[in-house]
Design a protein around this motif. Structure first.
Motif, mmCIF file in Angstrom:
data_model
loop_
_atom_site.group_PDB
_atom_site.id
_atom_site.type_symbol
_atom_site.label_atom_id
_atom_site.label_comp_id
_atom_site.label_asym_id
_atom_site.label_seq_id
_atom_site.Cartn_x
_atom_site.Cartn_y
_atom_site.Cartn_z
ATOM 1 N N TYR B 61 124.492 61.284 41.560
ATOM 2 C CA TYR B 61 124.959 62.513 41.517
ATOM 3 C C TYR B 61 124.138 62.500 40.207
ATOM 4 O O TYR B 61 124.305 62.408 39.045
ATOM 5 C CB TYR B 61 126.452 61.026 40.638
ATOM 6 N N GLN B 62 124.616 64.420 39.767
ATOM 7 C CA GLN B 62 123.627 64.500 39.365
ATOM 8 C C GLN B 62 124.376 65.395 38.754
ATOM 9 O O GLN B 62 124.591 66.711 39.806
ATOM 10 C CB GLN B 62 122.305 65.309 39.127
ATOM 11 N N TYR B 63 124.050 66.767 37.757
ATOM 12 C CA TYR B 63 124.676 68.425 37.619
ATOM 13 C C TYR B 63 122.766 68.900 38.113
ATOM 14 O O TYR B 63 121.470 68.938 38.118
ATOM 15 C CB TYR B 63 124.682 68.604 37.167
ATOM 16 N N LEU B 64 123.565 69.680 39.502
ATOM 17 C CA LEU B 64 122.061 70.352 40.043
ATOM 18 C C LEU B 64 122.072 71.968 39.549
ATOM 19 O O LEU B 64 121.361 73.106 39.643
ATOM 20 C CB LEU B 64 122.556 70.497 41.577
ATOM 21 N N SER B 65 122.785 71.696 39.500
ATOM 22 C CA SER B 65 123.120 73.737 37.973
ATOM 23 C C SER B 65 123.760 74.124 36.929
ATOM 24 O O SER B 65 123.997 72.694 36.618
ATOM 25 C CB SER B 65 122.719 75.246 39.222
ATOM 26 N N HIS B 66 123.138 74.801 35.771
ATOM 27 C CA HIS B 66 124.860 74.524 35.125
ATOM 28 C C HIS B 66 126.072 75.464 35.304
ATOM 29 O O HIS B 66 126.759 75.151 34.191
ATOM 30 C CB HIS B 66 123.976 75.662 33.593
ATOM 31 N N ASP B 67 125.867 76.091 36.945
ATOM 32 C CA ASP B 67 126.961 76.867 36.893
ATOM 33 C C ASP B 67 128.073 76.420 37.927
ATOM 34 O O ASP B 67 128.545 76.767 38.386
ATOM 35 C CB ASP B 67 127.304 77.752 36.803
ATOM 36 N N GLY B 68 127.206 74.770 38.463
ATOM 37 C CA GLY B 68 127.911 74.139 39.908
ATOM 38 C C GLY B 68 127.889 74.831 41.349
ATOM 39 O O GLY B 68 128.511 75.182 42.195
ATOM 40 N N ARG B 69 126.793 75.957 40.739
ATOM 41 C CA ARG B 69 126.018 76.766 42.378
ATOM 42 C C ARG B 69 125.503 75.839 43.506
ATOM 43 O O ARG B 69 125.790 76.548 44.423
ATOM 44 C CB ARG B 69 125.355 78.065 41.985
ATOM 45 N N TYR B 70 125.093 74.723 43.234
ATOM 46 C CA TYR B 70 124.436 74.187 44.205
ATOM 47 C C TYR B 70 125.737 72.992 44.244
ATOM 48 O O TYR B 70 125.727 71.814 43.591
ATOM 49 C CB TYR B 70 123.088 73.765 43.920
ATOM 50 N N LEU B 71 126.062 72.567 45.379
ATOM 51 C CA LEU B 71 127.064 71.252 45.427
ATOM 52 C C LEU B 71 126.248 69.961 45.738
ATOM 53 O O LEU B 71 126.823 69.131 45.349
ATOM 54 C CB LEU B 71 126.819 71.503 46.943
ATOM 55 N N LYS B 81 109.734 66.071 40.966
ATOM 56 C CA LYS B 81 110.136 67.672 40.254
ATOM 57 C C LYS B 81 111.463 68.257 40.426
ATOM 58 O O LYS B 81 111.734 69.263 40.702
ATOM 59 C CB LYS B 81 108.761 68.527 40.921
ATOM 60 N N VAL B 82 112.474 66.959 41.399
ATOM 61 C CA VAL B 82 114.375 67.741 40.758
ATOM 62 C C VAL B 82 114.131 67.953 39.856
ATOM 63 O O VAL B 82 114.194 67.363 38.653
ATOM 64 C CB VAL B 82 114.810 66.852 41.343
ATOM 65 N N ILE B 83 114.438 68.938 39.873
ATOM 66 C CA ILE B 83 115.521 69.991 38.693
ATOM 67 C C ILE B 83 116.386 69.650 38.067
ATOM 68 O O ILE B 83 117.787 69.941 39.742
ATOM 69 C CB ILE B 83 114.827 71.968 39.009
ATOM 70 N N VAL B 84 117.070 69.057 37.849
ATOM 71 C CA VAL B 84 118.961 68.748 37.058
ATOM 72 C C VAL B 84 119.281 69.501 35.722
ATOM 73 O O VAL B 84 118.209 69.533 34.773
ATOM 74 C CB VAL B 84 119.309 67.197 36.899
ATOM 75 N N TYR B 85 120.448 69.612 35.900
ATOM 76 C CA TYR B 85 120.266 70.416 34.089
ATOM 77 C C TYR B 85 121.093 69.375 33.226
ATOM 78 O O TYR B 85 122.285 68.445 33.864
ATOM 79 C CB TYR B 85 121.684 70.907 34.760
ATOM 80 N N GLN B 86 120.655 68.864 32.351
ATOM 81 C CA GLN B 86 121.599 68.209 30.908
ATOM 82 C C GLN B 86 122.644 68.625 30.367
ATOM 83 O O GLN B 86 121.914 69.612 29.434
ATOM 84 C CB GLN B 86 120.087 67.254 29.988
ATOM 85 N N PRO B 87 124.324 69.040 30.791
ATOM 86 C CA PRO B 87 124.840 69.735 29.739
ATOM 87 C C PRO B 87 124.427 69.333 28.370
ATOM 88 O O PRO B 87 125.005 70.128 27.219
ATOM 89 C CB PRO B 87 126.902 69.721 30.925
ATOM 90 N N GLU B 88 124.884 68.003 27.788
ATOM 91 C CA GLU B 88 124.889 67.140 26.822
ATOM 92 C C GLU B 88 123.543 68.171 26.033
ATOM 93 O O GLU B 88 124.069 68.651 24.639
ATOM 94 C CB GLU B 88 124.157 65.863 26.513
ATOM 95 N N ARG B 89 122.407 68.432 26.509
ATOM 96 C CA ARG B 89 122.131 69.375 25.652
ATOM 97 C C ARG B 89 121.554 70.574 26.852
ATOM 98 O O ARG B 89 120.575 71.030 25.604
ATOM 99 C CB ARG B 89 120.233 68.108 25.994
#
Lengths: 124, 254
Positions: B61-71, B81-89
């Motif tokens: 489980y990760q944040y796949l984008s900053h706005d939830g566009r990818y499910l 190289k999997v790009i994930v979003y870190q909301p805290e930073r």
């Protein structure tokens, strides 16, 4: 340290799959989130606190050997002693004192084994 | 346990050629292998168990984008190289993931989104089952070229694709369709659904009370959204497909 489990996360992963429960189900049991469990299993996060480890032990119905192994693996991850030990030492002053004596006298593994065997004979 | 491997045709570019019938058939084989009870007793399919215990995939489980566009995302080869979003930073970063990893966006773990969570898991299982060869799955190779992206990120698909002109679809679009059909077929197996409605005079008209009741029934029984249930019932010709996208959007019970 243990051939069957690479680390605490691996232990948790194998136990969870063996019981056939999902991340979400286990997260509900522990009162945490599914990503938190996933992070632990993938060795990206430390083992949980003592109360949650106790819950895990009960939930997976671990034997006393597996319970000790789980605590050891949890301590390993944090480079600390197993989390069930500090509380015991704190509650019994003489244990800390005995440990220091053993250290100062250079007690070997055999000395400790003799001590434990003797204790088992009398208490076990 | 041996994992069932479906055999299907592929085009010159290695894209699977799959009919709805074939997808239904393959999905039911998986259901029969992993959770045969469901074929006798209507119940939700254990999609998490199927992914982890049967297909032996790793779930994360990760944040796949900053706005939830990818499910969801399926990783086909080992990569860092999997790009994930870190909301805290408030920044993106690289994550390491091994072949056979399915990553679900954290936003789907909110309780009201459970249906979407389950469907996304089914969709990613579909990509693994049908498309890992297309995406160059090779467990022993990190990546052929630095530019290779060994994973597939999936967005939510608008249900109105029912009315798309399929002549304009490229290979990726067809594979998304196949993964969607697989998700629907494994969460709502054809034989089970047909059995439920066998004694009814279907097809029900698209906006009728019978259609509404059928959707409610399937949604509750199989723990899927009403929209997924409706589309599945249209696919199985238990509900007549609305004539237009507009008519579909106007269905008050979805």
């Amino acid at each position: 340290m243990n051939e069957q489990y690479k680390n605490f996360g691996d232990f948790l992963h194998q136990k969870r799959l063996a019981k056939g429960v999902s991340y979400r189900e286990l997260a509900t049991v522990l009162g945490v989130s599914a990503p938190y469990i996933s992070d632990i299993e993938k060795d990206r996060r430390n083992a949980p606190t003592m109360d949650k480890l106790e819950k895990l032990a009960d939930y997976f119905m671990l034997s006393s050997e597996e319970r000790s192994l789980m605590f050891d693996l949890a301590g390993d991850k944090k480079s600390e002693v197993a989390p069930d030990i500090p509380g015991y030492i704190k509650e019994h002053d003489y244990v800390a004192s005995a440990l220091r004596t053993a250290r100062d006298l250079g007690a070997s593994e055999k000395d400790w084994q003799d001590f434990v065997d003797d204790l088992r004979r009398r208490k076990g | 346990m041996t994992i069932y491997e479906p055999h299907f045709r592929r085009d010159k570019k290695n894209v699977p050629i799959l009919s709805k019938d074939e997808i239904n058939f393959f999905a039911e084989r998986y259901v029969a292998e992993f959770q045969p009870d469901i074929l006798c007793t209507p119940q939700p399919f254990d999609i998490e168990g199927f992914l982890e215990q049967y297909l032996k995939l790793t779930l994360d489980y990760q944040y796949l984008s900053h706005d939830g566009r990818y499910l969801g995302m399926t990783v086909f080869s080992n990569t860092d190289k999997v790009i994930v979003y870190q909301p805290e930073r408030e920044c993106a970063e690289y994550l390491r993931a091994n072949h056979g990893t399915v990553i679900i966006d954290n936003t789907l773990l909110e309780i009201p989104l459970e249906h979407r969570y389950r469907f996304t898991l089914g969709h990613e299982c579909g990509h693994w089952v049908f498309h890992r060869s297309f995406y160059g799955y090779d467990p022993y190779q990190l990546s052929l070229f630095d530019t290779d992206i060994p994973y597939l990120k999936c967005r939510e698909v608008n249900a109105c694709y029912l009315y798309d002109d399929i002549n304009g679809w490229d290979a990726e679009r067809w594979m998304e369709w196949q993964a969607d059909k697989f998700a629907a077929a494994i969460l709502m197996p054809r034989t089970c659904i047909k059995t439920i409605f066998n004694s009814f005079p279907f097809p029900f008209s698209s906006a009728s009370a019978d259609a509404y009741r059928a959707v409610e029934n399937v949604s509750a029984t199989y723990n899927v959204s009403k929209q997924a249930a409706y589309l599945r019932l249209c696919d199985l010709e238990i509900i007549r497909k609305p004539d237009s996208a507009l008519q579909y959007r106007q269905l008050s019970f979805l």
